[in-house]
Design an enzyme around this catalytic site. Structure first.
Site, PDB file in Angstrom:
ATOM      1  N   GLU A 192       0.900  -1.175  -0.008  1.00 29.06           N
ATOM      2  CA  GLU A 192      -0.089   0.111  -0.178  1.00 29.06           C
ATOM      3  C   GLU A 192       0.883   1.346   0.154  1.00 29.06           C
ATOM      4  OE1 GLU A 192      -4.019  -1.161   2.420  1.00 29.06           O
ATOM      5  OE2 GLU A 192      -1.990  -0.752   3.728  1.00 29.06           O
TER       6      GLU A 192
HETATM    7  C1  NGO Z   1      -4.029  -4.509   4.599  1.00 29.20           C
HETATM    8  C2  NGO Z   1      -3.054  -3.464   5.084  1.00 29.20           C
HETATM    9  C3  NGO Z   1      -2.866  -3.442   6.477  1.00 29.20           C
HETATM   10  C4  NGO Z   1      -4.144  -3.565   7.158  1.00 29.20           C
HETATM   11  C5  NGO Z   1      -4.803  -4.692   6.858  1.00 29.20           C
HETATM   12  C6  NGO Z   1      -6.123  -4.927   7.759  1.00 29.20           C
HETATM   13  C7  NGO Z   1      -1.779  -5.076   4.162  1.00 29.20           C
HETATM   14  C8  NGO Z   1      -0.715  -6.010   3.608  1.00 29.20           C
HETATM   15  N1  NGO Z   1      -1.960  -4.031   4.441  1.00 29.20           N
HETATM   16  O1  NGO Z   1      -3.066  -5.723   4.709  1.00 29.20           O
HETATM   17  O2  NGO Z   1      -2.151  -2.312   6.709  1.00 29.20           O
HETATM   18  O3  NGO Z   1      -3.874  -3.579   8.589  1.00 29.20           O
HETATM   19  O4  NGO Z   1      -4.954  -4.881   5.754  1.00 29.20           O
HETATM   20  O5  NGO Z   1      -6.744  -6.029   7.388  1.00 29.20           O
END
Ligand code: NGO
Length: 498
Positions: free
Chosen positions: A322
């Site tokens: 992300e």
């Molecule tokens: C995503 C995000 C995290 C969140 C999570 C919550 C990934 C790999 N990045 O997973 O920052 O905490 O969802 O479900």
């Protein structure tokens, strides 16, 4: 956490004086999670008594101690560990190659394996073959019978993982240890620790001390609740504790996104040099290291070097998910410089699937967390599967689950269980599976346990067992409930399990 005394009473069978030698054990051979590869019931049950000894070669002393520690409290027996004995015994032997073999007869339970990790896996099977009262913390009146026969068992995938998020809410070393105890029962052999994020920084780094002084201060965490960090000594102690249970700790520092806490501590890590405000909300994708600045790579290298020095295991996870505040070109440029640093310090780079955009990911392990049912590998050749709509333990079970998130959907126990890793990508590309548990909505161990169990057991079975059978899993989980009750594990009672 709460101990349910009534469950113990119901399970403790009264002792009778005249016992036929061919008594039936309470637990059928094979009623084990994860399901063993081959189960051949037959012959006479073994009865554990105050005369039983544990026989183990010196090199397997640690496994013998774990076994003794598991059986002594509820039985009240001494169970001495010896190198050779002609008494009735539980014996541990190394030699047999892959996985382990467990044979149960009147005079002996023999566990043989290629190495101590295999023996430990066999010990976890044996614990589940004893009545649930074996997990009690104080002596129980029970007949400690193990059904006769043979189990031959080996793991499907080398990597069976779980993940805790210490950044959104700090979880103490005692809580992490308790989680290791629980997951290792299901033959999970890796625990990934998410140690940094926008809200907090949870591992001491000597060359950048403000990371924890500021990023681990009281009030760092979602909703301003929590705070805390692992000192290097505390981290080493966790690594040792895990290793004694054949669990490898996989540390993660998330870069180049999810870095707000680091930038609050060190404003030079932003492009304009201005410290951002600390964050206690759950937004994602807004922070980025400054890709054009040299200090970024000094920071990354210092952190990777210090973390590698703390890590006996092969993997070092550098996050990479992300990075919405980093342009694609910058993201690739960053990974091209940072991924090789992991190898420079002797570790295999591991990252969320986004890192596969960079050619340097060719030597890395990807952790697949997306929702599409197909993994396309661009550069990497090994993947750990954590599809968020199957394996994320922080997703709510149903709309009425009080904790958790739902962005990837609701994950009832059957949804977590009923999928095939090889439908995502070819079997040879799969290193294993992992069940991440993100802590935005979780505070304490009860919260962790409620979200993790029973789903962690489902993912563990997918990682270990050669076959998948929901009806059989459902029955074995139902039969497992008294064990969690006995240990005071605050698990979710799914209507699907009955
Ligand atoms: C995503 C995000 C995290 C969140 C999570 C919550 C990934 C790999 N990045 O997973 O920052 O905490 O969802 O479900």
């Amino acid at each position: 956490m709460r101990i349910v005394a009534t469950a113990l009473l119901a399970l403790a069978l009264p002792l009778t004086t005249a016992q036929a030698p061919a008594e039936k054990a309470a637990v059928a051979l094979g009623s084990v999670i994860p399901a063993p590869s081959e189960v051949r019931p037959g012959g006479t049950a073994f009865r554990l008594t105050d005369r039983t000894v544990i026989e183990a070669p010196r090199g397997s002393r640690n496994v013998a101690e774990r076994l003794a520690e598991a059986l002594r409290p509820a039985t009240g027996y001494r169970l001495p560990i010896v190198e050779r004995s002609s008494s009735r015994k539980i014996s541990l032997r190394t030699g047999h190659r892959d996985g382990y073999r467990l044979t149960v007869g009147r005079d002996e339970i023999a566990i043989s394996a290629g190495d101590n990790a295999g023996l430990f896996a066999g010990v976890q099977t044996l614990r589940q073959l004893l009545p649930p009262a074996i997990d009690a913390a104080t002596p129980q009146r029970a007949r400690w019978l193990v059904a006769g026969g043979e189990i031959v068992d080996r793991p499907r995938f080398a990597y069976r993982g779980a993940m805790l998020d210490l950044a959104r809410h700090f979880h103490t070393p005692a809580e992490v240890k308790r989680y290791i105890d629980e997951i290792s029962r299901f033959k999970v052999n890796h625990l990934h620790l998410h140690l940094s994020d926008d809200q907090g920084w949870r591992i001491q780094i000597d060359s950048w001390p403000r990371l924890t002084a500021v990023g681990g201060a009281p009030g760092t965490g979602v909703d301003g609740v929590g705070g805390g960090y692992l000192t290097k000594a505390g981290y080493r102690d966790l690594v040792r504790y895990a290793a004694e249970r054949y669990v490898t700790i996989v540390p993660e520092i998330d870069m180049p996104g999810h870095v707000n806490a680091a930038q609050v501590a060190y404003p030079e890590l932003t492009c304009d040099g201005v410290a951002p405000p600390p964050r206690t909300d759950t937004a994602v994708g807004y922070s980025s290291l400054c890709i054009g600045k040299e200090v970024t790579y000094r920071f990354a290298e210092d952190v990777i070097r210090e973390l590698a020095a703390l890590t006996p295991g092969p993997y070092l996870h550098i996050g990479g998910d992300e990075a919405h505040a980093t342009s694609e070109a910058d993201y690739v440029a960053f990974q091209q410089r940072v991924l090789p640093l992991v190898a420079k310090y002797g570790k295999t780079a591991y990252g969320w699937n986004e890192i596969d955009q960079a050619p340097a990911a060719a030597d890395a392990v990807l952790q697949y967390w997306n929702l599409e049912p197909t993994v396309t590998l661009r550069h990497a050749s090994k993947v750990v599967l954590s599809p968020a709509n199957r394996a994320y333990l922080d997703m709510k079970y149903t709309p009425s689950t009080p904790l958790g998130l739902s962005w990837a959907g609701y994950i009832e126990v059957r949804t977590a269980y009923d999928w095939d890793p090889t439908s995502y990508v070819a079997e040879r590309a799969i290193l294993g599976v992992e069940a991440p548990l993100w802590s935005e909505t979780l505070r304490d161990l009860d919260d962790i346990e409620f979200m993790a169990f029973p789903r962690l057991a489902a993912i563990a079975e997918l990682g270990w067992s050669p076959h998948r059978d929901w009806e059989s899993f459902r029955e074995r989980i139902r039969a497992y409930y008294p064990r969690w009750e006995t240990r005071g594990v605050d698990f979710y009672r799914s209507p699907q399990i009955g």
